[in-house]
Design a protein around this motif. Structure first.
Motif, PDB file in Angstrom:
ATOM      1  N   LEU A  34      47.422  44.242  41.338  1.00 10.25           N
ATOM      2  CA  LEU A  34      47.674  42.902  40.808  1.00 10.25           C
ATOM      3  C   LEU A  34      48.893  42.917  39.891  1.00 10.25           C
ATOM      4  O   LEU A  34      49.127  43.893  39.169  1.00 10.25           O
ATOM      5  CB  LEU A  34      46.455  42.402  40.010  1.00 10.25           C
ATOM      6  CG  LEU A  34      45.162  42.210  40.807  1.00 10.25           C
ATOM      7  CD1 LEU A  34      44.306  43.473  40.810  1.00 10.25           C
ATOM      8  CD2 LEU A  34      44.357  41.049  40.245  1.00 10.25           C
ATOM      9  N   TYR A  36      50.740  40.686  36.805  1.00 14.95           N
ATOM     10  CA  TYR A  36      50.537  39.667  35.781  1.00 14.95           C
ATOM     11  C   TYR A  36      51.828  39.494  34.983  1.00 14.95           C
ATOM     12  O   TYR A  36      52.614  40.423  34.831  1.00 14.95           O
ATOM     13  CB  TYR A  36      49.430  40.079  34.807  1.00 14.95           C
ATOM     14  CG  TYR A  36      48.030  39.985  35.365  1.00 14.95           C
ATOM     15  CD1 TYR A  36      47.472  41.045  36.078  1.00 14.95           C
ATOM     16  CD2 TYR A  36      47.267  38.842  35.177  1.00 14.95           C
ATOM     17  CE1 TYR A  36      46.180  40.963  36.584  1.00 14.95           C
ATOM     18  CE2 TYR A  36      45.971  38.751  35.679  1.00 14.95           C
ATOM     19  CZ  TYR A  36      45.438  39.814  36.379  1.00 14.95           C
ATOM     20  OH  TYR A  36      44.157  39.723  36.878  1.00 14.95           O
ATOM     21  N   GLN A  97      34.723  48.658  38.361  1.00 17.10           N
ATOM     22  CA  GLN A  97      34.943  47.283  37.930  1.00 17.10           C
ATOM     23  C   GLN A  97      36.278  47.092  37.229  1.00 17.10           C
ATOM     24  O   GLN A  97      36.771  45.995  37.135  1.00 17.10           O
ATOM     25  CB  GLN A  97      33.826  46.879  36.955  1.00 17.10           C
ATOM     26  CG  GLN A  97      32.478  46.708  37.597  1.00 17.10           C
ATOM     27  CD  GLN A  97      32.297  45.303  38.136  1.00 17.10           C
ATOM     28  OE1 GLN A  97      33.071  44.408  37.844  1.00 17.10           O
ATOM     29  NE2 GLN A  97      31.285  45.119  38.946  1.00 17.10           N
ATOM     30  N   LYS A  98      36.855  48.150  36.732  1.00 11.15           N
ATOM     31  CA  LYS A  98      37.966  47.983  35.804  1.00 11.15           C
ATOM     32  C   LYS A  98      39.304  47.913  36.521  1.00 11.15           C
ATOM     33  O   LYS A  98      39.489  48.440  37.616  1.00 11.15           O
ATOM     34  CB  LYS A  98      37.997  49.145  34.818  1.00 11.15           C
ATOM     35  CG  LYS A  98      38.288  50.481  35.471  1.00 11.15           C
ATOM     36  CD  LYS A  98      38.291  51.591  34.436  1.00 11.15           C
ATOM     37  CE  LYS A  98      38.622  52.924  35.081  1.00 11.15           C
ATOM     38  NZ  LYS A  98      38.609  54.019  34.082  1.00 11.15           N
ATOM     39  N   LEU A  99      40.260  47.284  35.836  1.00 10.76           N
ATOM     40  CA  LEU A  99      41.663  47.363  36.212  1.00 10.76           C
ATOM     41  C   LEU A  99      42.316  48.457  35.371  1.00 10.76           C
ATOM     42  O   LEU A  99      42.060  48.549  34.175  1.00 10.76           O
ATOM     43  CB  LEU A  99      42.388  46.047  35.938  1.00 10.76           C
ATOM     44  CG  LEU A  99      41.992  44.819  36.746  1.00 10.76           C
ATOM     45  CD1 LEU A  99      42.870  43.628  36.346  1.00 10.76           C
ATOM     46  CD2 LEU A  99      42.106  45.080  38.238  1.00 10.76           C
TER      47      LEU A  99
ATOM     48  N   TYR B  31      31.641  37.306  36.850  1.00  8.31           N
ATOM     49  CA  TYR B  31      31.924  38.627  36.298  1.00  8.31           C
ATOM     50  C   TYR B  31      32.780  38.454  35.050  1.00  8.31           C
ATOM     51  O   TYR B  31      33.767  37.712  35.054  1.00  8.31           O
ATOM     52  CB  TYR B  31      32.676  39.490  37.324  1.00  8.31           C
ATOM     53  CG  TYR B  31      31.860  39.797  38.550  1.00  8.31           C
ATOM     54  CD1 TYR B  31      31.772  38.889  39.601  1.00  8.31           C
ATOM     55  CD2 TYR B  31      31.170  41.002  38.668  1.00  8.31           C
ATOM     56  CE1 TYR B  31      31.005  39.161  40.721  1.00  8.31           C
ATOM     57  CE2 TYR B  31      30.412  41.287  39.791  1.00  8.31           C
ATOM     58  CZ  TYR B  31      30.329  40.356  40.806  1.00  8.31           C
ATOM     59  OH  TYR B  31      29.573  40.633  41.917  1.00  8.31           O
ATOM     60  N   TYR B  33      34.588  40.320  31.436  1.00  5.68           N
ATOM     61  CA  TYR B  33      35.207  41.569  30.990  1.00  5.68           C
ATOM     62  C   TYR B  33      35.773  41.418  29.581  1.00  5.68           C
ATOM     63  O   TYR B  33      36.162  40.322  29.161  1.00  5.68           O
ATOM     64  CB  TYR B  33      36.379  41.938  31.918  1.00  5.68           C
ATOM     65  CG  TYR B  33      36.010  42.045  33.375  1.00  5.68           C
ATOM     66  CD1 TYR B  33      35.937  40.901  34.186  1.00  5.68           C
ATOM     67  CD2 TYR B  33      35.735  43.277  33.956  1.00  5.68           C
ATOM     68  CE1 TYR B  33      35.588  40.991  35.516  1.00  5.68           C
ATOM     69  CE2 TYR B  33      35.393  43.366  35.299  1.00  5.68           C
ATOM     70  CZ  TYR B  33      35.325  42.219  36.068  1.00  5.68           C
ATOM     71  OH  TYR B  33      34.979  42.312  37.391  1.00  5.68           O
ATOM     72  N   TYR B  35      38.893  43.489  27.514  1.00  6.96           N
ATOM     73  CA  TYR B  35      39.981  44.467  27.475  1.00  6.96           C
ATOM     74  C   TYR B  35      40.582  44.411  26.083  1.00  6.96           C
ATOM     75  O   TYR B  35      40.424  43.425  25.350  1.00  6.96           O
ATOM     76  CB  TYR B  35      41.068  44.111  28.504  1.00  6.96           C
ATOM     77  CG  TYR B  35      40.720  44.437  29.930  1.00  6.96           C
ATOM     78  CD1 TYR B  35      39.847  43.623  30.656  1.00  6.96           C
ATOM     79  CD2 TYR B  35      41.260  45.557  30.563  1.00  6.96           C
ATOM     80  CE1 TYR B  35      39.524  43.935  31.976  1.00  6.96           C
ATOM     81  CE2 TYR B  35      40.943  45.861  31.881  1.00  6.96           C
ATOM     82  CZ  TYR B  35      40.073  45.042  32.573  1.00  6.96           C
ATOM     83  OH  TYR B  35      39.760  45.341  33.868  1.00  6.96           O
ATOM     84  N   PHE B  45      40.734  48.798  29.531  1.00  7.22           N
ATOM     85  CA  PHE B  45      39.419  48.262  29.874  1.00  7.22           C
ATOM     86  C   PHE B  45      38.375  48.706  28.847  1.00  7.22           C
ATOM     87  O   PHE B  45      38.346  49.864  28.424  1.00  7.22           O
ATOM     88  CB  PHE B  45      39.032  48.778  31.262  1.00  7.22           C
ATOM     89  CG  PHE B  45      37.603  48.551  31.652  1.00  7.22           C
ATOM     90  CD1 PHE B  45      36.689  49.602  31.612  1.00  7.22           C
ATOM     91  CD2 PHE B  45      37.172  47.306  32.067  1.00  7.22           C
ATOM     92  CE1 PHE B  45      35.369  49.414  31.995  1.00  7.22           C
ATOM     93  CE2 PHE B  45      35.855  47.106  32.450  1.00  7.22           C
ATOM     94  CZ  PHE B  45      34.947  48.163  32.413  1.00  7.22           C
ATOM     95  N   SER B  48      32.588  45.721  31.516  1.00  9.51           N
ATOM     96  CA  SER B  48      32.372  44.639  32.467  1.00  9.51           C
ATOM     97  C   SER B  48      30.904  44.231  32.422  1.00  9.51           C
ATOM     98  O   SER B  48      30.031  45.055  32.112  1.00  9.51           O
ATOM     99  CB  SER B  48      32.773  45.049  33.880  1.00  9.51           C
ATOM    100  OG  SER B  48      32.019  46.159  34.298  1.00  9.51           O
ATOM    101  N   PHE B  91      41.184  40.898  24.732  1.00 12.74           N
ATOM    102  CA  PHE B  91      41.230  39.882  25.783  1.00 12.74           C
ATOM    103  C   PHE B  91      39.884  39.810  26.500  1.00 12.74           C
ATOM    104  O   PHE B  91      39.330  40.831  26.908  1.00 12.74           O
ATOM    105  CB  PHE B  91      42.300  40.220  26.824  1.00 12.74           C
ATOM    106  CG  PHE B  91      43.710  40.118  26.328  1.00 12.74           C
ATOM    107  CD1 PHE B  91      44.470  41.264  26.123  1.00 12.74           C
ATOM    108  CD2 PHE B  91      44.299  38.888  26.086  1.00 12.74           C
ATOM    109  CE1 PHE B  91      45.778  41.179  25.673  1.00 12.74           C
ATOM    110  CE2 PHE B  91      45.604  38.787  25.637  1.00 12.74           C
ATOM    111  CZ  PHE B  91      46.339  39.940  25.427  1.00 12.74           C
ATOM    112  N   ARG B  95      36.116  36.475  36.518  1.00 14.03           N
ATOM    113  CA  ARG B  95      36.488  36.304  37.921  1.00 14.03           C
ATOM    114  C   ARG B  95      35.286  35.773  38.677  1.00 14.03           C
ATOM    115  O   ARG B  95      34.134  35.931  38.255  1.00 14.03           O
ATOM    116  CB  ARG B  95      36.980  37.625  38.522  1.00 14.03           C
ATOM    117  CG  ARG B  95      35.887  38.643  38.729  1.00 14.03           C
ATOM    118  CD  ARG B  95      36.366  40.068  38.872  1.00 14.03           C
ATOM    119  NE  ARG B  95      37.346  40.301  39.913  1.00 14.03           N
ATOM    120  CZ  ARG B  95      37.809  41.519  40.215  1.00 14.03           C
ATOM    121  NH1 ARG B  95      37.378  42.571  39.560  1.00 14.03           N
ATOM    122  NH2 ARG B  95      38.715  41.677  41.144  1.00 14.03           N
ATOM    123  N   LEU B 103      41.339  38.718  38.145  1.00 16.79           N
ATOM    124  CA  LEU B 103      40.844  38.431  36.805  1.00 16.79           C
ATOM    125  C   LEU B 103      41.718  37.372  36.161  1.00 16.79           C
ATOM    126  O   LEU B 103      42.946  37.403  36.289  1.00 16.79           O
ATOM    127  CB  LEU B 103      40.893  39.690  35.931  1.00 16.79           C
ATOM    128  CG  LEU B 103      39.637  40.533  35.872  1.00 16.79           C
ATOM    129  CD1 LEU B 103      39.387  41.213  37.188  1.00 16.79           C
ATOM    130  CD2 LEU B 103      39.742  41.535  34.739  1.00 16.79           C
TER     131      LEU B 103
END
Lengths: 111, 114
Positions: A34, A36, A97-99, B31, B33, B35, B45, B48, B91, B95, B103
């Motif tokens: 992704l 951003y 689950q994480k980016l 979902y 999250y 961060y 991260f 979640s 943050f 999603r 996200l």
């Protein structure tokens, strides 16, 4: 360890120039990449790439993914001062689950 | 366009105090999250959350941290006994589904621990 590396870290160009930002990754079980744009606060979503070789385009911005060579590029044509921002690349992998984010490219467009 | 909202935008607290950061995710998202971004560093991260439980957490997310979805709209991050190194931008993101949706991030809460 999963790793995402962006280059260059910083780029200064003149309005009207075209720029190419790079993102390479070392992620096993890749799912998606992704892009951003982060101006002052929230990263705002640009593109989500899952398949190799398919260009995604939105106005003057476009992006493509190469899953064989493990990288993506973000192109911005005819840059404007409003394109000045930090551009973040993030990778998501299967089963998690994480980016995982890169360190970002700070792009400055001078008039 | 719906957006993730976070409050407060800036929180200053003394070391050892507890803080609660609040988020309202986009309404049809499932979902959630947290961060964080320490000044000059990468976005990292923390945790979640799905179906009212933590689905994954990072090494950073130790016993000092907790998350909660107390009602149908809010999602909170609690930091107990804050430390200087907790100073960062936090943050919230959400999603619609896990696989095919990006996200969406809120504007963040800048936490300053003195």
């Amino acid at each position: 360890e999963d790793k995402v590396v962006q280059s260059p870290l910083s780029l200064v160009v003149h309005e009207g120039d075209t720029v190419t930002l790079n993102c390479s990754y070392e992620v096993t079980n890749f799912r998606s990449l992704l892009w951003y744009k982060q101006e002052k606060k929230a990263p705002t979503f640009l593109f989500m790439l899952t398949s190799s070789g398919i260009e995604k385009k939105s106005g003057r911005l476009s992006s493509i993914l190469d899953k064989k060579e493990l990288f993506s590029i973000l192109n911005i044509t005819a840059t404007q001062t409003g394109d000045s921002a930090i551009y973040l690349c993030a990778v998501e992998y299967q089963g998690a689950q994480k980016l995982v984010f890169g360190q970002g490219t700070r792009l400055t467009i001078n008039p | 366009e719906p957006e993730v909202t976070q409050t407060p935008s800036h929180q200053v607290t003394q070391m050892g105090q507890e803080v609660i950061l609040r988020c309202v995710p986009i309404s049809n998202h499932l979902y959630f999250y947290w961060y964080r971004q320490i000044l000059g560093q990468k976005v990292e991260f923390l945790v979640s959350f799905y179906n009212n439980e933590i689905s994954e957490k990072s090494e950073i997310f130790d016993d000092q941290f907790s998350v909660e979805r107390p009602d149908g709209s809010n999602f909170t991050l609690k930091i107990r006994s804050t430390k200087l190194e907790d100073s960062a931008m936090y943050f919230c993101a959400s999603r619609t589904d896990r696989v095919n949706s990006p996200l969406h991030f809120g504007n963040g809460t800048r936490l300053t621990v003195t």
